[in-house]
Design a protein around this motif. Sequence first.
Motif, PDB file in Angstrom:
ATOM      1  N   UNK A   1     -22.764 -29.302   0.447  1.00 25.86           N
ATOM      2  CA  UNK A   1     -22.975 -28.359  -0.657  1.00 25.86           C
ATOM      3  C   UNK A   1     -21.980 -27.210  -0.638  1.00 25.86           C
ATOM      4  N   UNK A   2     -21.191 -27.106   0.433  1.00 22.90           N
ATOM      5  CA  UNK A   2     -20.265 -25.978   0.585  1.00 22.90           C
ATOM      6  C   UNK A   2     -18.842 -26.408   0.250  1.00 22.90           C
ATOM      7  N   UNK A   3     -17.988 -25.447  -0.176  1.00 21.15           N
ATOM      8  CA  UNK A   3     -16.571 -25.771  -0.376  1.00 21.15           C
ATOM      9  C   UNK A   3     -15.974 -26.269   0.947  1.00 21.15           C
ATOM     10  N   UNK A   4     -15.166 -27.323   0.863  1.00 22.34           N
ATOM     11  CA  UNK A   4     -14.638 -27.915   2.077  1.00 22.34           C
ATOM     12  C   UNK A   4     -13.195 -28.358   1.839  1.00 22.34           C
ATOM     13  N   UNK A   5     -12.297 -27.960   2.709  1.00 27.04           N
ATOM     14  CA  UNK A   5     -10.893 -28.298   2.561  1.00 27.04           C
ATOM     15  C   UNK A   5     -10.373 -28.898   3.865  1.00 27.04           C
ATOM     16  N   UNK A   6      -9.173 -29.475   3.795  1.00 27.68           N
ATOM     17  CA  UNK A   6      -8.539 -30.003   4.997  1.00 27.68           C
ATOM     18  C   UNK A   6      -8.303 -28.898   6.019  1.00 27.68           C
ATOM     19  N   UNK A   7      -7.921 -27.722   5.539  1.00 21.28           N
ATOM     20  CA  UNK A   7      -7.674 -26.607   6.456  1.00 21.28           C
ATOM     21  C   UNK A   7      -8.935 -26.224   7.220  1.00 21.28           C
ATOM     22  N   UNK A   8     -10.072 -26.176   6.511  1.00 23.22           N
ATOM     23  CA  UNK A   8     -11.347 -25.826   7.149  1.00 23.22           C
ATOM     24  C   UNK A   8     -11.707 -26.855   8.215  1.00 23.22           C
ATOM     25  N   UNK A   9     -11.604 -28.136   7.877  1.00 21.49           N
ATOM     26  CA  UNK A   9     -11.949 -29.194   8.824  1.00 21.49           C
ATOM     27  C   UNK A   9     -10.980 -29.232  10.003  1.00 21.49           C
TER      28      UNK A   9
END
Length: 323
Positions: free
Chosen positions: A235-243
């Motif tokens: 449900x949260x914004x998720x990007x390659x940078x975050x992961x």
Amino acid sequence: MEPGSRTPTSIPKVVLTKTVIEENRRVIFSQNRFANSPILEGKLLHYEAPDAFTLYAGTSQDLVNTHVVSSIKPCVVLTIVLEGTLTFGYDDLEFQLDGSRCAEVLMVNLTHPVSFHRSIEKDNQLTKVNLVISPNWLKARLNRNERPYPFVQSHLNYLRQPINDDTLEVIKRILSCEQPSDLLGRLELESLSLQLIQQMFALVDLNTSTHKASKETPQSERIKRILHFIETHLEAPMSLDVLSARFSMSTSNLQRVFKDELGITVKSYIRQRRLHVAKTGLERGVLTVTEAAYEAGYNHPANFTNAFKKEFGVPPAKVVKHL
């Protein structure tokens, strides 16, 4: 398998829930942008043995007619109903357990994240026990040549069995326990939970009701941790940078590992999981197309419709359940 047959009417929209403890009872609330109201309450026991299993047990009263749709990580789930009716499922696999007709225990193996859905029916009083078992904890105790090993290797394998006298005695003892506040109380719950797990796995391959799913390709522990994180943060914004930062990997390494093990990009996997959760909500009558688009992370319903049709071959309006 016995799919649910009763369909509640006047369905509020529930996707996520939260638990609030009020005096000596627990109240489960719906929690999303569409609603924030109690959906069930009761004297519910919740105990977690870290990295091993989580126990939920007790008697609850359903307060409204509704559906719950959420995500669940890989695990083995034991579900026992002694009173009332429980209609639920994982992705396209559905069950109905009716304690008044036949007290049963159901064990389901999940090797991948799935969409979980459950019907809640007003005035239904439900007495049940749930054990959610960590697959890593279980496999660390299981040899390849043991009878239960194939069961935990395949996604959506399940075993459904009437409760025998020994199992019923363990369940009643669990239900008689209070929320533990000291070491002896915690040890008692852990001991009873282990007895229940032992009794269930003793039945694997001895009962013809065991469902055999197709064998899955093993995944590395790193990928399992990444998938778990994605599933619990859909449900949260998720990007390659975050992961990448979360798992101390470069974005290129993350993409390579994901592609090598799953044959799909990170972005595509996240999109697919969100679309599958949205599809479950539409099929259960929980969400409208506009609401499903929002829950799946799309700001414009038209973009959601195009992505949905590409993934499932039909537009979302075709799978909406009208109640």
